[in-house]
Design a protein around this motif. Structure first.
Motif, PDB file in Angstrom:
ATOM      1  N   GLU A   1       3.671  62.502 -64.552  1.00  0.00           N
ATOM      2  CA  GLU A   1       3.094  61.459 -65.387  1.00  0.00           C
ATOM      3  C   GLU A   1       2.463  61.961 -66.673  1.00  0.00           C
ATOM      4  OE1 GLU A   1       0.664  58.643 -63.306  1.00  0.00           O
ATOM      5  OE2 GLU A   1       1.767  58.905 -61.427  1.00  0.00           O
ATOM      6  N   LEU A   2       2.039  63.204 -66.723  1.00  0.00           N
ATOM      7  CA  LEU A   2       1.430  63.691 -67.963  1.00  0.00           C
ATOM      8  C   LEU A   2       2.399  63.628 -69.146  1.00  0.00           C
ATOM      9  CD1 LEU A   2      -0.878  66.702 -66.983  1.00  0.00           C
ATOM     10  CD2 LEU A   2      -1.535  64.537 -68.056  1.00  0.00           C
ATOM     11  N   PRO A   3       3.674  64.027 -69.011  1.00  0.00           N
ATOM     12  CA  PRO A   3       4.586  63.852 -70.162  1.00  0.00           C
ATOM     13  C   PRO A   3       4.781  62.392 -70.548  1.00  0.00           C
ATOM     14  CG  PRO A   3       5.477  65.441 -68.605  1.00  0.00           C
ATOM     15  CD  PRO A   3       4.308  64.794 -67.926  1.00  0.00           C
TER      16      PRO A   3
ATOM     17  N   MET B   1      -0.898  70.967 -73.321  1.00  0.00           N
ATOM     18  CA  MET B   1      -1.382  72.200 -72.700  1.00  0.00           C
ATOM     19  C   MET B   1      -1.765  71.955 -71.240  1.00  0.00           C
ATOM     20  SD  MET B   1      -0.968  74.483 -74.918  1.00  0.00           S
ATOM     21  CE  MET B   1      -1.791  75.796 -74.039  1.00  0.00           C
ATOM     22  N   ALA B   2      -2.289  70.763 -70.934  1.00  0.00           N
ATOM     23  CA  ALA B   2      -2.592  70.435 -69.540  1.00  0.00           C
ATOM     24  C   ALA B   2      -1.312  70.334 -68.718  1.00  0.00           C
ATOM     25  CB  ALA B   2      -3.381  69.125 -69.472  1.00  0.00           C
ATOM     26  N   ALA B   3      -0.256  69.760 -69.304  1.00  0.00           N
ATOM     27  CA  ALA B   3       1.024  69.697 -68.597  1.00  0.00           C
ATOM     28  C   ALA B   3       1.570  71.102 -68.344  1.00  0.00           C
ATOM     29  CB  ALA B   3       2.026  68.878 -69.413  1.00  0.00           C
ATOM     30  N   LEU B   4       1.430  72.006 -69.309  1.00  0.00           N
ATOM     31  CA  LEU B   4       1.847  73.388 -69.099  1.00  0.00           C
ATOM     32  C   LEU B   4       1.023  74.045 -68.004  1.00  0.00           C
ATOM     33  CD1 LEU B   4       3.513  75.851 -69.956  1.00  0.00           C
ATOM     34  CD2 LEU B   4       1.764  76.306 -71.697  1.00  0.00           C
ATOM     35  N   ASN B   5      -0.261  73.732 -67.949  1.00  0.00           N
ATOM     36  CA  ASN B   5      -1.126  74.266 -66.902  1.00  0.00           C
ATOM     37  C   ASN B   5      -0.665  73.792 -65.530  1.00  0.00           C
ATOM     38  OD1 ASN B   5      -3.222  75.465 -65.541  1.00  0.00           O
ATOM     39  ND2 ASN B   5      -4.848  74.434 -66.660  1.00  0.00           N
ATOM     40  N   VAL B   6      -0.268  72.528 -65.422  1.00  0.00           N
ATOM     41  CA  VAL B   6       0.220  72.001 -64.149  1.00  0.00           C
ATOM     42  C   VAL B   6       1.536  72.668 -63.764  1.00  0.00           C
ATOM     43  CG1 VAL B   6       1.084  69.922 -62.991  1.00  0.00           C
ATOM     44  CG2 VAL B   6      -0.971  69.807 -64.393  1.00  0.00           C
ATOM     45  N   ASN B   7       2.423  72.853 -64.727  1.00  0.00           N
ATOM     46  CA  ASN B   7       3.730  73.441 -64.441  1.00  0.00           C
ATOM     47  C   ASN B   7       3.633  74.873 -63.932  1.00  0.00           C
ATOM     48  OD1 ASN B   7       4.649  71.029 -65.422  1.00  0.00           O
ATOM     49  ND2 ASN B   7       5.415  71.852 -67.354  1.00  0.00           N
TER      50      ASN B   7
ATOM     51  N   LEU C   1      -6.281  61.486 -64.971  1.00  0.00           N
ATOM     52  CA  LEU C   1      -4.973  60.917 -65.309  1.00  0.00           C
ATOM     53  C   LEU C   1      -4.986  59.397 -65.226  1.00  0.00           C
ATOM     54  CD1 LEU C   1      -1.880  61.224 -65.818  1.00  0.00           C
ATOM     55  CD2 LEU C   1      -1.633  61.397 -63.331  1.00  0.00           C
ATOM     56  N   ASP C   2      -5.584  58.847 -64.173  1.00  0.00           N
ATOM     57  CA  ASP C   2      -5.665  57.388 -64.046  1.00  0.00           C
ATOM     58  C   ASP C   2      -6.481  56.782 -65.182  1.00  0.00           C
ATOM     59  OD1 ASP C   2      -4.148  57.355 -61.720  1.00  0.00           O
ATOM     60  OD2 ASP C   2      -5.891  57.650 -60.440  1.00  0.00           O
TER      61      ASP C   2
END
Length: 431
Positions: free
Chosen positions: A306-308, A338-344, A377-378
């Motif tokens: 969901e972040l993207p 950057m948060a999405a990269l952190n999750v990945n 996120l919500d």
């Protein structure tokens, strides 16, 4: 020759369109005529097909949903359960202007196998209550049509942005004859007493200090809890009947394990939002209901998917004039990327290094941080709904809110990545 082959039972589509919104299908299942089939590739890309016999490729996931309409009753304010909103919504046809439909993303990200109408109503109610508690939505007495239309516009945008459904009608409803508020208070007091007692026993057992003084203190606490439980019963009367709404109210405040058994669609929620923050605080304090590895995995999956999409929705907004707004908007997009990269690149929950497993307590504290990031996120989805309706004068405070949400998201992800999360870490109070 296939004489002894076992045929898989057909998917149970009974209730689809009434009490069931969507369910997962396997190859060979038959989708009803009035439904819509959504096929997800292994990469998460969705395509909608006509109903009929399901044929899916290797690694594909298939969902079937009925567009509705559906009718649910929501309670905007937990302190006033005798008054609510009757909501009628539908799942619209695919929007050709977007690459992925929001409802399809909700199915793939938050639905385990079946999306029941009752579970969806609970998630929508908690999202609405969180918005009202934070002041993001305003529900005044609505003595004029303008006030009601302003609330309806915010609610419609929230439901479409968060869940991908379109509100067809919304009217206030009086539940005074259906709701026994005294019985609700009795149920809440009983649940609070059980959680407190379980926490005390778990802490005493873990430290090995079950002395006579500890047992006496436990007995005193249980007696006080029992007295607190009997007070609402006296208000309700000895013969007060139990209604379906009372059971529903008991289900609206489950423990964390009960929410995990109900599936992701029933968990979102709370402040899916405040409940995620409360769950994180419970994990940090060492409470009995600590987050599980399954909850950590589901929250990371939601963040990964969901972040993207959230970042793409923010990128498509029409910005007001001004370089400062543009600069803040670009900074928010960079932080989300950057948060999405952190999750990945998030490490495993159970290991600090390839040869260093983590204790269960540390894993629980790390999983609690994932729930905090999921709560952010919500909040980001609800903020996107407000930005889509915001005027030029409202952008500055909303971007400040986006900065706070990004800070919570980054903090949760950084502490989830840390191998050792301190037990006495200071937590910011939440609503």
């Amino acid at each position: 020759m296939g004489f002894f082959s076992r045929r898989k039972p057909a998917a149970d589509t009974d209730g689809l369109g009434t009490s069931l919104i969507a369910l997962r299908l396997d190859a060979g299942d038959l989708a009803p005529a009035q439904s819509t089939v959504v096929v997800f590739s292994p990469a998460g890309h969705a395509r909608r097909t006509a109903p009929g016999k399901v044929a899916c490729g290797q690694g594909e996931t298939v969902f079937c949903f009925h567009p509705g309409p559906y009718t649910v009753d929501l309670t905007p304010f937990a302190a006033a359960p005798e008054w609510g909103l009757r909501l009628r919504f539908v799942v619209d046809a695919a929007n050709p202007r977007v690459s992925q439909q929001r409802f399809d993303l909700y199915l793939y990200s938050e639905t385990a196998g079946r999306l029941e109408l009752a579970a969806f109503a609970g998630a929508a109610q908690m999202a609405l209550q969180a918005e009202l508690a934070q002041g993001a939505l305003d529900l005044p007495p609505c003595t004029s049509l303008d006030e009601w239309h302003a609330f309806r516009a915010g609610l419609n945008q929230l439901m479409y942005t968060r869940y991908g459904v379109t509100v067809d009608d919304c009217v206030p409803v009086d539940f005074g004859e259906q709701v026994d508020y005294a019985a609700m208070l009795q149920t809440r007091a009983r649940q609070a007493a059980e959680i407190t007692q379980a926490t005390v026993v778990a802490q005493a057992t873990a430290t090995g200090e079950r002395t006579a003084d500890t047992q006496a203190a436990d007995a005193m606490r249980v007696a006080q809890s029992a007295a607190a439980v009997t007070e609402p019963a006296a208000v309700a009367g000895p013969g007060a009947p139990a209604t379906a709404n009372q059971a529903a109210d008991a289900r609206r405040e489950p423990t964390l394990e009960a929410a995990s058994e109900a599936g992701p669609s029933a968990m979102t929620p709370p402040r899916a939002t405040a409940a995620g923050t409360a769950a994180g605080e419970a994990g940090l304090s060492g409470a009995a209901s600590s987050p599980s590895p399954d909850q950590d995995a589901r929250a990371l999956r939601r963040l990964f998917l969901e972040l993207p999409a959230l970042s793409g929705g923010l990128r498509q907004l029409a910005l007001p004039e001004g370089f400062e707004i543009f600069q803040q908007h670009q900074a928010i997009l960079l932080r989300l990327n950057m948060a999405a990269l952190n999750v990945n690149t998030m490490p495993s929950l159970a290991w600090a290094a390839p040869d260093q497993p983590l204790p269960a307590a540390v894993q629980s504290r790390r999983a609690a941080q994932t729930l905090i990031a999921q709560a952010a996120l919500d909040e980001g989805w609800s903020l996107l709904a407000r930005l889509q309706l915001a005027g030029p004068a409202q952008w500055a405070p909303l971007l400040d809110e986006a900065d706070r949400i990004c800070a919570n998201l980054e903090t949760g992800l950084s502490l989830r990545r840390a191998a050792h999360v301190p037990e006495d870490m200071r937590m910011e109070p939440s609503l």
